[in-house]
Design a protein around this motif. Structure first.
Motif, PDB file in Angstrom:
ATOM      1  N   GLU A 192      51.746  55.183  33.554  1.00 52.85           N
ATOM      2  CA  GLU A 192      50.325  55.158  33.896  1.00 52.85           C
ATOM      3  C   GLU A 192      49.957  56.364  34.763  1.00 52.85           C
ATOM      4  OE1 GLU A 192      49.314  51.703  36.123  1.00 52.85           O
ATOM      5  OE2 GLU A 192      50.284  52.392  37.948  1.00 52.85           O
ATOM      6  N   ASP A 193      50.982  57.004  35.341  1.00 52.74           N
ATOM      7  CA  ASP A 193      50.746  58.160  36.203  1.00 52.74           C
ATOM      8  C   ASP A 193      51.142  59.482  35.554  1.00 52.74           C
ATOM      9  OD1 ASP A 193      49.963  56.438  38.310  1.00 52.74           O
ATOM     10  OD2 ASP A 193      52.065  56.136  38.861  1.00 52.74           O
ATOM     11  N   VAL A 194      52.066  59.443  34.612  1.00 48.90           N
ATOM     12  CA  VAL A 194      52.566  60.669  33.990  1.00 48.90           C
ATOM     13  C   VAL A 194      52.811  60.408  32.503  1.00 48.90           C
ATOM     14  CG1 VAL A 194      54.930  60.081  34.667  1.00 48.90           C
ATOM     15  CG2 VAL A 194      54.376  62.436  34.037  1.00 48.90           C
ATOM     16  N   ALA A 195      52.361  61.324  31.641  1.00 48.78           N
ATOM     17  CA  ALA A 195      52.578  61.182  30.205  1.00 48.78           C
ATOM     18  C   ALA A 195      54.058  61.353  29.886  1.00 48.78           C
ATOM     19  CB  ALA A 195      51.757  62.221  29.442  1.00 48.78           C
ATOM     20  N   LEU A 196      54.516  60.685  28.837  1.00 48.68           N
ATOM     21  CA  LEU A 196      55.927  60.759  28.468  1.00 48.68           C
ATOM     22  C   LEU A 196      56.370  62.204  28.258  1.00 48.68           C
ATOM     23  CD1 LEU A 196      58.443  59.051  27.862  1.00 48.68           C
ATOM     24  CD2 LEU A 196      57.699  58.954  25.465  1.00 48.68           C
ATOM     25  N   ALA A 197      55.508  63.011  27.666  1.00 50.29           N
ATOM     26  CA  ALA A 197      55.856  64.407  27.407  1.00 50.29           C
ATOM     27  C   ALA A 197      56.017  65.214  28.691  1.00 50.29           C
ATOM     28  CB  ALA A 197      54.791  65.059  26.523  1.00 50.29           C
ATOM     29  N   ASP A 198      55.427  64.714  29.786  1.00 52.26           N
ATOM     30  CA  ASP A 198      55.514  65.430  31.061  1.00 52.26           C
ATOM     31  C   ASP A 198      56.647  64.930  31.947  1.00 52.26           C
ATOM     32  OD1 ASP A 198      53.290  66.980  30.401  1.00 52.26           O
ATOM     33  OD2 ASP A 198      51.886  65.524  31.256  1.00 52.26           O
ATOM     34  N   VAL A 199      57.346  63.897  31.492  1.00 58.24           N
ATOM     35  CA  VAL A 199      58.428  63.335  32.293  1.00 58.24           C
ATOM     36  C   VAL A 199      59.537  64.354  32.576  1.00 58.24           C
ATOM     37  CG1 VAL A 199      60.308  61.637  32.274  1.00 58.24           C
ATOM     38  CG2 VAL A 199      57.973  60.929  31.741  1.00 58.24           C
ATOM     39  N   PRO A 200      59.965  65.177  31.602  1.00 61.65           N
ATOM     40  CA  PRO A 200      61.029  66.146  31.906  1.00 61.65           C
ATOM     41  C   PRO A 200      60.702  67.051  33.092  1.00 61.65           C
ATOM     42  CG  PRO A 200      60.760  65.979  29.545  1.00 61.65           C
ATOM     43  CD  PRO A 200      59.633  65.191  30.156  1.00 61.65           C
ATOM     44  N   THR A 201      59.467  67.509  33.182  1.00 61.17           N
ATOM     45  CA  THR A 201      59.081  68.364  34.309  1.00 61.17           C
ATOM     46  C   THR A 201      59.166  67.602  35.620  1.00 61.17           C
ATOM     47  OG1 THR A 201      57.603  69.667  32.901  1.00 61.17           O
ATOM     48  CG2 THR A 201      57.232  69.773  35.276  1.00 61.17           C
ATOM     49  N   ARG A 202      58.720  66.348  35.609  1.00 59.63           N
ATOM     50  CA  ARG A 202      58.778  65.534  36.818  1.00 59.63           C
ATOM     51  C   ARG A 202      60.225  65.241  37.207  1.00 59.63           C
ATOM     52  NH1 ARG A 202      54.039  62.627  38.010  1.00 59.63           N
ATOM     53  NH2 ARG A 202      55.256  61.677  39.687  1.00 59.63           N
ATOM     54  N   LEU A 203      61.082  65.032  36.221  1.00 56.56           N
ATOM     55  CA  LEU A 203      62.491  64.786  36.517  1.00 56.56           C
ATOM     56  C   LEU A 203      63.129  66.008  37.172  1.00 56.56           C
ATOM     57  CD1 LEU A 203      63.662  62.906  33.288  1.00 56.56           C
ATOM     58  CD2 LEU A 203      63.351  61.922  35.566  1.00 56.56           C
ATOM     59  N   SER A 204      62.789  67.179  36.667  1.00 57.50           N
ATOM     60  CA  SER A 204      63.333  68.407  37.254  1.00 57.50           C
ATOM     61  C   SER A 204      62.894  68.567  38.709  1.00 57.50           C
ATOM     62  CB  SER A 204      62.884  69.624  36.443  1.00 57.50           C
ATOM     63  OG  SER A 204      63.430  69.577  35.133  1.00 57.50           O
ATOM     64  N   THR A 205      61.656  68.162  38.981  1.00 57.66           N
ATOM     65  CA  THR A 205      61.149  68.227  40.346  1.00 57.66           C
ATOM     66  C   THR A 205      61.922  67.279  41.261  1.00 57.66           C
ATOM     67  OG1 THR A 205      58.936  68.823  39.579  1.00 57.66           O
ATOM     68  CG2 THR A 205      59.115  67.905  41.794  1.00 57.66           C
ATOM     69  N   VAL A 206      62.157  66.058  40.774  1.00 57.52           N
ATOM     70  CA  VAL A 206      62.905  65.077  41.561  1.00 57.52           C
ATOM     71  C   VAL A 206      64.329  65.567  41.793  1.00 57.52           C
ATOM     72  CG1 VAL A 206      63.819  62.733  41.607  1.00 57.52           C
ATOM     73  CG2 VAL A 206      61.512  63.141  40.759  1.00 57.52           C
ATOM     74  N   LYS A 207      64.924  66.139  40.755  1.00 55.60           N
ATOM     75  CA  LYS A 207      66.289  66.679  40.888  1.00 55.60           C
ATOM     76  C   LYS A 207      66.349  67.742  41.969  1.00 55.60           C
ATOM     77  CE  LYS A 207      70.566  67.535  39.329  1.00 55.60           C
ATOM     78  NZ  LYS A 207      71.679  66.554  39.311  1.00 55.60           N
ATOM     79  N   SER A 208      65.349  68.613  42.000  1.00 50.79           N
ATOM     80  CA  SER A 208      65.316  69.681  43.014  1.00 50.79           C
ATOM     81  C   SER A 208      65.169  69.104  44.411  1.00 50.79           C
ATOM     82  CB  SER A 208      64.166  70.639  42.728  1.00 50.79           C
ATOM     83  OG  SER A 208      64.321  71.272  41.477  1.00 50.79           O
ATOM     84  N   GLN A 209      64.376  68.050  44.534  1.00 47.38           N
ATOM     85  CA  GLN A 209      64.160  67.429  45.836  1.00 47.38           C
ATOM     86  C   GLN A 209      65.410  66.720  46.340  1.00 47.38           C
ATOM     87  OE1 GLN A 209      60.810  64.942  44.873  1.00 47.38           O
ATOM     88  NE2 GLN A 209      59.315  66.549  45.318  1.00 47.38           N
ATOM     89  N   GLN A 210      66.225  66.212  45.400  1.00 44.42           N
ATOM     90  CA  GLN A 210      67.444  65.497  45.779  1.00 44.42           C
ATOM     91  C   GLN A 210      68.577  66.460  46.104  1.00 44.42           C
ATOM     92  OE1 GLN A 210      68.337  62.737  42.634  1.00 44.42           O
ATOM     93  NE2 GLN A 210      66.796  61.259  43.302  1.00 44.42           N
ATOM     94  N   SER A 211      68.491  67.687  45.605  1.00 46.70           N
ATOM     95  CA  SER A 211      69.568  68.660  45.806  1.00 46.70           C
ATOM     96  C   SER A 211      69.592  69.207  47.237  1.00 46.70           C
ATOM     97  CB  SER A 211      69.420  69.809  44.810  1.00 46.70           C
ATOM     98  OG  SER A 211      69.471  69.322  43.490  1.00 46.70           O
TER      99      SER A 211
END
Length: 211
Positions: A192-211
């Protein structure tokens, strides 16, 4: 980081019976099981005293509903009837394959799906465009005994992916159920907040924040 995906409504669309009680009744009759006249009422009644957050397998519910009306039947007939009643047509959602492939580049990937019908998740995946090897773990509520948003289900998913629950990102379409990941310190990505096609970009952002 690990990523888990809800299945139904997130990666695939799958039809379900408009009237599950009636669909199960039809399959019971095919197996020579007497269906009580008040089957709709029996089906609607609670028959298993389960803890909060626990999953009640649908065959167990159906078995208890029949027993409450004094119906006897061949062993496993209720389970076979339930499985047959939920025989879906499956479509893979646009962008789902690419999203899972992108997630695999960031860490282990699994499915974390509410489903009270045995075998349904497996049959759904077979009918989708996914391969079993696309996922490092498949966790279902009927398999693990807990139903999202119960934190136990996310703990099981994280454990099977070999990550800490706080490092698990869960992608789903149901804010209440899929948002439960936050109770164990993980991250929810809700469609409801992010389109499925945009999930990869959001995942990369989360990965960077966790690193």
């Amino acid at each position: 980081m690990g990523v888990s995906f809800d299945l139904f409504g997130t990666l695939v669309t799958a039809d379900r019976p408009a009237d599950p009680a009636a669909a199960i009744a039809t399959e019971l009759e095919k197996r020579d099981v007497r269906v009580p006249d008040d089957w709709a009422d029996a089906y609607a009644e609670p028959h298993v005293d389960a803890p909060d957050g626990a999953e009640v397998p649908l065959p167990a519910h159906v078995s208890r509903a029949l027993a409450s009306r004094g119906v006897e039947y061949e062993h496993n007939a209720a389970r076979r009837a339930v499985v047959a009643a939920f025989d879906p047509t499956v479509e893979t959602r646009p962008g789902a394959l690419e999203t899972v492939e992108a997630a695999r580049e960031l860490g282990p990937v699994g499915i974390c799906s509410n489903c009270s019908v045995p075998e349904l998740v497996g049959r759904t995946l077979v009918r989708s465009d996914f391969e079993r090897d696309d996922f490092d773990a498949i966790v279902t509520s009927v398999g693990c005994g807990w139903r999202k948003p119960a934190p136990e289900m996310f703990d099981v998913t994280a454990d099977r992916l070999g990550v800490d629950p706080a490092d698990l990102v869960h992608v789903g379409d149901d804010p209440q159920a899929d948002g439960g990941i936050e109770a164990v310190g993980g991250t929810a990505l809700l469609l409801e907040d992010v389109a499925l096609a945009d999930v990869p970009t959001r995942l990369s952002t989360v990965k960077s924040q966790q690193s």
